[in-house]
Scaffold this motif. Structure first.
Motif, PDB file in Angstrom:
ATOM      1  N   ILE A 111       0.438  -1.217  -7.201  1.00 35.28           N
ATOM      2  CA  ILE A 111       1.166  -0.042  -6.350  1.00 35.28           C
ATOM      3  C   ILE A 111      -0.497   0.255  -6.289  1.00 35.28           C
ATOM      4  O   ILE A 111      -1.250   1.158  -6.295  1.00 35.28           O
ATOM      5  N   PHE A 112      -0.934  -0.263  -4.409  1.00 33.62           N
ATOM      6  CA  PHE A 112      -1.854   0.109  -4.135  1.00 33.62           C
ATOM      7  C   PHE A 112      -1.437   2.303  -3.567  1.00 33.62           C
ATOM      8  O   PHE A 112      -1.148   2.384  -2.385  1.00 33.62           O
ATOM      9  N   LEU A 155      -3.574   0.719  -7.879  1.00 34.14           N
ATOM     10  CA  LEU A 155      -5.591   0.732  -7.643  1.00 34.14           C
ATOM     11  C   LEU A 155      -4.882   1.676  -6.158  1.00 34.14           C
ATOM     12  O   LEU A 155      -4.540   2.204  -5.451  1.00 34.14           O
ATOM     13  N   ASN A 156      -6.701   2.530  -6.416  1.00 34.30           N
ATOM     14  CA  ASN A 156      -6.690   3.416  -5.830  1.00 34.30           C
ATOM     15  C   ASN A 156      -7.669   2.830  -4.413  1.00 34.30           C
ATOM     16  O   ASN A 156      -8.619   2.274  -4.356  1.00 34.30           O
ATOM     17  N   LEU A 157      -7.455   3.513  -3.096  1.00 35.40           N
ATOM     18  CA  LEU A 157      -7.891   3.219  -1.996  1.00 35.40           C
ATOM     19  C   LEU A 157      -8.713   4.471  -1.522  1.00 35.40           C
ATOM     20  O   LEU A 157      -7.296   5.612  -1.533  1.00 35.40           O
ATOM     21  N   ALA A 201      -0.210  -6.045  -3.281  1.00 37.15           N
ATOM     22  CA  ALA A 201       0.214  -5.092  -3.270  1.00 37.15           C
ATOM     23  C   ALA A 201       2.298  -4.880  -3.206  1.00 37.15           C
ATOM     24  O   ALA A 201       2.310  -5.402  -2.128  1.00 37.15           O
ATOM     25  N   ASP A 202       2.833  -5.268  -4.193  1.00 37.01           N
ATOM     26  CA  ASP A 202       4.469  -4.533  -4.658  1.00 37.01           C
ATOM     27  C   ASP A 202       4.504  -3.214  -2.864  1.00 37.01           C
ATOM     28  O   ASP A 202       5.686  -3.093  -2.486  1.00 37.01           O
ATOM     29  N   ALA A 203       4.216  -2.378  -2.831  1.00 36.67           N
ATOM     30  CA  ALA A 203       4.430  -1.471  -2.481  1.00 36.67           C
ATOM     31  C   ALA A 203       3.122  -0.485  -2.175  1.00 36.67           C
ATOM     32  O   ALA A 203       1.746  -0.586  -2.690  1.00 36.67           O
ATOM     33  N   VAL A 251       6.790   0.730   2.189  1.00 34.57           N
ATOM     34  CA  VAL A 251       5.537   1.958   2.837  1.00 34.57           C
ATOM     35  C   VAL A 251       6.047   2.850   2.829  1.00 34.57           C
ATOM     36  O   VAL A 251       7.058   3.174   3.338  1.00 34.57           O
ATOM     37  N   LEU A 252       5.727   4.153   1.555  1.00 41.64           N
ATOM     38  CA  LEU A 252       6.085   5.576   1.433  1.00 41.64           C
ATOM     39  C   LEU A 252       3.926   6.443   2.317  1.00 41.64           C
ATOM     40  O   LEU A 252       3.726   6.049   1.846  1.00 41.64           O
ATOM     41  N   LYS A 253       5.773   6.919   2.761  1.00 45.67           N
ATOM     42  CA  LYS A 253       4.731   8.625   3.044  1.00 45.67           C
ATOM     43  C   LYS A 253       4.459   9.623   2.619  1.00 45.67           C
ATOM     44  O   LYS A 253       5.632   9.223   1.430  1.00 45.67           O
ATOM     45  N   PRO A 254       3.683  10.219   1.977  1.00 47.64           N
ATOM     46  CA  PRO A 254       3.095  11.139   1.244  1.00 47.64           C
ATOM     47  C   PRO A 254       4.365  12.490   1.003  1.00 47.64           C
ATOM     48  O   PRO A 254       4.656  12.257   0.089  1.00 47.64           O
ATOM     49  N   ASN A 255       4.579  12.665   2.249  1.00 46.84           N
ATOM     50  CA  ASN A 255       6.104  13.761   2.027  1.00 46.84           C
ATOM     51  C   ASN A 255       7.628  13.310   2.202  1.00 46.84           C
ATOM     52  O   ASN A 255       8.834  13.801   1.879  1.00 46.84           O
TER      53      ASN A 255
END
Length: 225
Positions: free
Chosen positions: A11-12, A38-40, A75-77, A100-104
């Motif tokens: 998960i990125f 994994l952080n970008l 990435a899986d997501a 792809v998940l938006k923050p909210n």
């Protein structure tokens, strides 16, 4: 590389502010520790959108490029953690087949199910319009009438960036304590998560945070993949 690492979901997490990194990683550690995070991080994004006061085409292109990089890296997501770029993230959801998940997104969905009058707390002014837009879109999908009122917790972001987490949490909790007639309080930013405990102590209702809801939804989305 051991077998557990090979089988772990990749998960990125894409960040526009440093203060969002620890909250989401902490929740993953508590709720889904076996995932490979994994952080970008590109802090120029938050600087530039604060200066432009809107999501420009160039900023949107940069957001999409980060998502493309993540998927090129297997990435899986992808989970975005800054809520000021919602429209660009929506474009990413249409562009890529994997989640792809938006923050909210997860929190908003949960809040609409749980209440009709919702307080959306923010500490960063560019995050106000996206959270309202997210709630309007989700309430239409749910076929439910929802009143969402935004509250900017003045000074909280400055305190957090200065390293004063206690003051940050206090200012958010003080805002929540003054609320009346709301079913749910939502934190519109990942960076606000540390204030959840203090806010739950003073608000007589549901308090939802973006990281907790997002991790729970990602687990469901990737369960059968």
């Amino acid at each position: 590389m051991d077998n557990n690492m090979q089988s772990a979901k990749r998960i990125f997490l894409i960040h526009a502010t440093q203060v969002s990194i620890e909250p989401i990683n902490s929740v993953f550690e508590q709720q889904w520790p076996e995932v490979l995070r994994l952080n970008l991080w590109d802090d120029s994004l938050s600087i530039d959108i604060a200066a432009s006061k809107e999501l420009t085409p160039i900023l949107a292109k940069r957001i999409q490029a980060l998502a493309a990089h993540a998927f090129e890296a297997d990435a899986d997501a992808v989970l975005f953690t800054c809520s000021a770029f919602t429209d660009a993230m929506t474009a990413c959801q249409k562009q890529f087949a994997k989640p792809v998940l938006k923050p909210n997104e997860a929190m908003v969905r949960e809040a609409v199910l749980k209440g009709s009058r919702i307080a959306a707390l923010t500490t960063f002014e560019p995050a106000v319009k996206p959270i309202i837009d997210d709630f309007e879109a989700e309430s239409r999908l749910a076929g439910k009438s929802v009143e969402v009122v935004p509250f900017l917790c003045q000074g909280a972001m400055d305190a957090l960036r200065a390293g004063d987490v206690a003051r940050h949490n206090e200012l958010i909790a003080q805002t929540a304590q003054r609320l009346e007639g709301f079913d749910v309080v939502c934190f519109a930013q990942f960076s606000m998560t540390s204030a959840a405990k203090a806010t739950r102590e003073v608000f007589d209702g549901e308090v939802l945070t973006t990281p907790e809801s997002a991790v729970a939804l990602l687990k469901k989305l990737l369960a059968d993949r």
